[in-house]
Design an enzyme around this catalytic site. Structure first.
Site, PDB file in Angstrom:
ATOM      1  N   ASP A 135      55.605 -28.825  41.751  1.00 31.12           N
ATOM      2  CA  ASP A 135      55.816 -27.420  41.383  1.00 31.12           C
ATOM      3  C   ASP A 135      54.673 -26.764  40.642  1.00 31.12           C
ATOM      4  O   ASP A 135      54.633 -25.552  40.533  1.00 31.12           O
ATOM      5  CB  ASP A 135      57.066 -27.311  40.498  1.00 31.12           C
ATOM      6  CG  ASP A 135      56.812 -27.836  39.107  1.00 31.12           C
ATOM      7  OD1 ASP A 135      56.338 -28.991  39.002  1.00 31.12           O
ATOM      8  OD2 ASP A 135      57.027 -27.109  38.133  1.00 31.12           O
TER       9      ASP A 135
ATOM     10  N   ASP B 280      56.513 -35.353  42.556  1.00 26.24           N
ATOM     11  CA  ASP B 280      56.277 -34.941  41.170  1.00 26.24           C
ATOM     12  C   ASP B 280      57.633 -35.002  40.440  1.00 26.24           C
ATOM     13  O   ASP B 280      58.685 -34.948  41.083  1.00 26.24           O
ATOM     14  CB  ASP B 280      55.719 -33.509  41.179  1.00 26.24           C
ATOM     15  CG  ASP B 280      55.746 -32.886  39.811  1.00 26.24           C
ATOM     16  OD1 ASP B 280      55.278 -33.528  38.867  1.00 26.24           O
ATOM     17  OD2 ASP B 280      56.268 -31.735  39.685  1.00 26.24           O
TER      18      ASP B 280
ATOM     19  N   ASP C  36      72.584   2.856  37.789  1.00 29.42           N
ATOM     20  CA  ASP C  36      72.881   3.141  36.398  1.00 29.42           C
ATOM     21  C   ASP C  36      73.715   2.122  35.605  1.00 29.42           C
ATOM     22  O   ASP C  36      74.232   1.156  36.149  1.00 29.42           O
ATOM     23  CB  ASP C  36      73.473   4.536  36.277  1.00 29.42           C
ATOM     24  CG  ASP C  36      72.784   5.309  35.156  1.00 29.42           C
ATOM     25  OD1 ASP C  36      71.895   4.729  34.518  1.00 29.42           O
ATOM     26  OD2 ASP C  36      73.137   6.467  34.909  1.00 29.42           O
TER      27      ASP C  36
END
Ligand code: GDG
Length: 736
Positions: free
Chosen positions: A689, A508, A142
């Site tokens: 990625d 990359d 909660d």
């Protein structure tokens, strides 16, 4: 053996200090009864605040309190009066509660309360950290504890954490007004699984996550750098058997065995056999719409005056948060309303409203449910509303009519009820009229399917579903499509690297070596990265290739004077060991004149998007657009392009928030293959990625070490979490 740790603001037992000493009384609310099955099942510990502030606990009673709680599998978090005021009455109930229930005007943004909320959440997190072991499952409950998941995750990254929000999650337009909106979202995202009562709350939450944190959301999963967080809806049920059985037991009571309340209700029924009882039960809270209901009752009697003396409204308003000014005002308003209406309309034999401002024992609650012909529950906004479900569960002869607000979460599952808009008095008056006159067969026909569903999807099922889903989520997290590059595998990798004669590394750039920026030109390499690449380049047996979709001018500028090799625009250009760029592939760019205007029209209609003009490709970037809108436009663009490029030798690449159009015969895989064919390499490594890197992962020989950054479906053999891990890995190469 692993244990379950439940954590909520309040514990399932209430402590009371009286003359007779300390008493622990079981709490009655939905959360307490709901979690009972999880709590009693095997080993579990429930952590929460005892309900007594430090100032209220008499000297010497501490040990006794701990013992009393321990007997119920509970352990307490100590809070001072100041903490309870700032954390509970303050931030939880004067900021989050009104805001999440769309009462923006009641929401107070007090820095000091937020700071106490943070500090108290840390106290709860510390209490978990003190007892949590590796295989434990933690379930946080909660809106009072939204920061706890992240606080625990920081210290214990591998532990399994679930969070359930019992109140609505508001739309982004409301949530964005909270000054600490990002902190709250990040707090929640410490979880592995976040549960809501309804799909609407779930989608509002996902929308805020995308818009405020810019995170990738696919279906109901949020992709963080190092983890995936699952979001789902689990409509909370009730302990059906308990309510149904109690009602059956009550129906078997003989005269004289019944409660005083039941006797009074029976007497009134007997004196006016055709009269109907309307029942209204809620905590006294402005979200429950009690005052509006009373006004609507007056309106009903004006519209249908023939029901005067034939109907009676029984209101049970349970005292709640009476220290918060809005609640005090509401109490006064309701007292006055009831007084005025009763004063104006009562007759010698009829009081239209019976009003109870108190909490009643469970058996009295059952008396009310079973004696009232119509339950009238019309909150202005309610996360779920268990009272509606409890009423239906107690109708053992399947009679009774439920009038329920559309704004309660339970309305999603209780379609057979008379659903109304709590602001529409006309509709309410007509619904009451319809309810009074509804034939018994229709009542049964409506209630039977609701009872069946409530019995099946009871609170135990709800809790078990959540726990099962949490366990599955955790497992999936570890058995992703590629395998996480473990410590052992990394060590083996380093051995192979050391042994290898010639090594080649394909790295990359964006999303692998450096993070994304809204403006791609701002993602230039930092000095740590440049040093790392320089170090690698010093190794004579290692060839490094930065391999990117970037244009050659940017890389020329960024890596000026560097001696390592670079392949850009997906393989169109190559610069070897400090030499200027040269064409690696013979490609045409005459198609651009046809495609550019199409992209421009998309830029015009999609604020925040832009075109990147490369020598042999065109890219439409949408990272800074509204995420939902950008995604929609990207699919639209793909459709348009498919028909437009059908006869050209072009392909469309869907990268990370970018759609790129380029020659089909150019890709990173093809370029990497050309590089390895020129020399004999016995260590081939490629890391990247996004989609465009998949060409490398797919085309390179089987023995190549291919690594995906992030946890997405991939052809790579391994994955690592985030840029930090990539750099760490490369650093280990440099140390060899
Ligand atoms: C929050 C969300 C969500 C009520 N009066 C008495 C009494 N009760 C019991 C009822 C019921 C519970 O309290 C109230 O639950 P609700 O769901 O109706 O409402 P909230 O207290 O606002 O609860 C809500 C819930 O969390 C669960 O996630 O449904 O939307 O606001 O169980 O029976 N019990 C006794 N005497 C009373 O006078 N014994």
């Amino acid at each position: 053996m692993s244990k379950t740790i439940i954590i909520s603001n309040r514990l399932p037992v209430q402590l009371q200090i009286s003359d007779g000493g300390l008493q622990a009384i079981p709490s009655v609310g939905g959360l307490a009864t709901g979690m009972k099955s999880v709590h009693s099942d095997g080993e579990s510990l429930w952590i929460g605040w005892s309900g007594l502030t430090d100032e209220e606990i008499p000297d010497g009673l501490e040990g006794e309190i701990d013992k009393a709680l321990e007997a119920h599998g509970c352990s307490k978090v100590r809070l001072t009066k100041k903490e309870v005021n700032g954390f509970y009455f303050g931030f939880s109930n004067r900021t989050v509660w009104p805001l999440f229930h769309y009462f923006m005007e009641y929401s107070e943004f007090e820095l000091s309360n937020w700071e106490i909320y943070e500090a108290v959440n840390q106290k709860f997190a510390n209490a978990i950290l003190e007892v949590a072991e590796e295989d434990d499952v933690i379930w946080v409950h909660d809106y009072q504890l939204m920061l706890v998941p992240e606080m625990v995750r920081k210290q214990r990254p591998e532990v399994s954490i679930g969070f359930f929000l019992h109140i609505p999650f508001p739309s982004y337009e409301i949530f964005r007004t909270l000054p600490w909106r990002r902190e709250v979202l990040r707090g929640l995202l410490g979880s592995d699984l976040i549960g809501f009562h309804t799909y609407d709350y779930e989608r509002h939450f996902l929308s805020s996550v995308r818009r405020l944190l810019g995170l990738e959301v696919s279906f109901n999963e949020i992709h963080l750098e190092e983890r995936i967080v699952k979001v789902d809806s689990f409509p909370m049920g009730i302990d059906y058997k308990k309510f149904h059985q109690a009602a059956l037991d009550h129906s078997k009571l003989k005269a004289g065995e019944e409660s005083d309340l039941k006797r009074r209700l029976n007497t009134h029924k007997a004196s006016t056999p055709n009269a109907k009882f309307f029942l209204s039960i809620d905590r006294l809270d402005y979200t429950k719409g009690i005052a509006k209901r009373i006004n609507a009752f007056e309106y009903f009697l004006q519209k249908y005056p023939e029901y005067k003396e034939k109907v009676r409204l029984i209101i049970l308003a349970v005292p709640s948060r009476s220290k918060v000014p809005q609640y005090q005002k509401l109490k006064k308003e309701i007292d006055e309303l009831v007084g005025r209406i009763n004063g104006e309309l009562s007759t010698v034999s009829w009081t239209p409203i019976w009003y109870f401002y108190r909490s009643l024992p469970f058996d009295n609650l059952i008396d009310l449910y079973t004696s009232c012909d119509i339950a009238w529950l019309t909150p202005i906004r309610d996360g779920m509303n268990l009272v509606a479900k409890e009423y239906i569960a107690t109708r053992t002869d399947q009679s009774g009519v439920l009038i329920l607000s559309e704004m309660a979460g339970s309305a999603n599952e209780m379609n057979e009820a008379l659903l109304i808009n709590p602001n529409n008095f006309e509709q309410i008056a007509d619904a009451l009229h319809q309810a009074i006159n509804m034939p018994k067969e229709e009542q049964v026909a409506r209630n039977v399917p609701m009872q069946k569903r409530l019995e099946r999807y009871n609170v135990e099922k709800w809790a078990n579903d959540f726990m099962d889903s949490l366990k599955v989520q955790k497992k999936q997290d570890f058995s992703f499509v590629a395998r996480r590059l473990s410590v052992d595998q990394t060590n083996t990798l380093m051995k192979d690297y050391r042994k290898a004669g010639n090594r080649i590394l394909f790295l990359d750039y964006d999303g692998t070596l450096a993070g994304f920026k809204n403006d791609p030109q701002k993602a230039s390499p930092d000095s740590e990265l440049l040093d790392l690449l320089d170090e690698l380049h010093k190794q004579t047996r290692t060839d490094i290739f930065l391999i990117s979709g970037r244009d050659k001018d940017t890389f020329t500028r960024w890596f000026e004077g560097k001696q390592y090799s670079m392949i850009v625009e997906h393989g169109v250009w190559i610069a070897e060991k400090g030499e200027p760029f040269q064409l690696l592939e013979n490609v045409k760019n005459d198609w651009m004149a046809k495609i550019r205007p199409v992209l421009e029209s998309f830029v015009d209609r999609t604020p925040g998007s832009f075109i990147e003009d490369k020598n042999y490709s065109l890219a439409w970037h949408y990272r800074s657009t509204d995420p939902d809108f950008g995604q929609k436009r990207a699919s639209e663009l793909n459709t348009v392009l498919t028909s437009l490029i059908a006869n050209d030798d072009l392909s469309v690449l869907n990268g990370n928030k970018v759609v790129e159009i380029k020659s089909s015969n150019v890709n990173k895989g093809r370029a990497a293959l050309r590089m390895i064919s020129r020399k004999s390499y016995d260590f081939i490594f490629a890391i990247g990625d996004d989609w465009t890197d998949e060409f490398m992962f797919q085309d390179l020989p089987k023995e190549a070490i291919t690594v995906k950054v992030g946890r997405m479906k991939t052809q790579a053999r391994y994955y690592v979490d985030g840029i930090g891990n990539v750099r760490e890995l490369l650093k280990r190469f440099t140390s060899i």
